[in-house]
Design an enzyme around this catalytic site. Sequence first.
Site, PDB file in Angstrom:
ATOM      1  CG  ASP A  39      -2.054  -0.956   1.165  1.00 21.75           C
ATOM      2  OD1 ASP A  39      -2.447  -1.337   0.043  1.00 21.75           O
ATOM      3  OD2 ASP A  39      -2.568  -1.347   2.225  1.00 21.75           O
ATOM      4  CG  ASP A  82      -6.834  -1.441  -1.731  1.00 18.27           C
ATOM      5  OD1 ASP A  82      -7.050  -2.658  -1.910  1.00 18.27           O
ATOM      6  OD2 ASP A  82      -5.977  -1.015  -0.932  1.00 18.27           O
TER       7      ASP A  82
END
Length: 168
Positions: free
Chosen positions: A123, A141
């Site tokens: 991330d 995402d």
Amino acid sequence: MNRTIMSTGLRWLWLALVVLALDLGSKQWVMTHFWLGESVPVIPFINFTYAHNPGAAFSFLADIGGWQRWAFSAIAVVIAVVLLVMMYRSDKRARLSNAAYAMIIGGALGNLFDRMVHGVVIDFIDFYVGNWHWPTFNVADVGICIGAVLIVLEGFCRPAGKTASQKG
């Protein structure tokens, strides 16, 4: 049923490949140019912060055992297969639902790749307002969330009694 792939929703798989390529490319760039935990301001409300996420979206279940790697990997595979079947059964003209499914597939495969190769999801997008920070996320995402929103929007926009897979 003698249908060509191009007459089905599978013709929208190019969008899954775009999401997957953007996701994997951006993660590779972050892993190459950042130290784990390093944060660089991009614009006043977004930082790029290199993080490892052993959980699901928004670090859900990140702080337990290690079984979630395999559980979330299995879920990603099942979701991708189910959506592929739905795209195959869908008409190519069901643009909104097929685009949504493709974006979710691309995002699911991007995070699946990370779990299988790195053991965690990479991330790096840190959205914040003042001192409040949303959990760090990635392009996969974003694809999954946009796909989910498109599915909800389609549910509101579809004429009564007509499903996404029905031919016009």
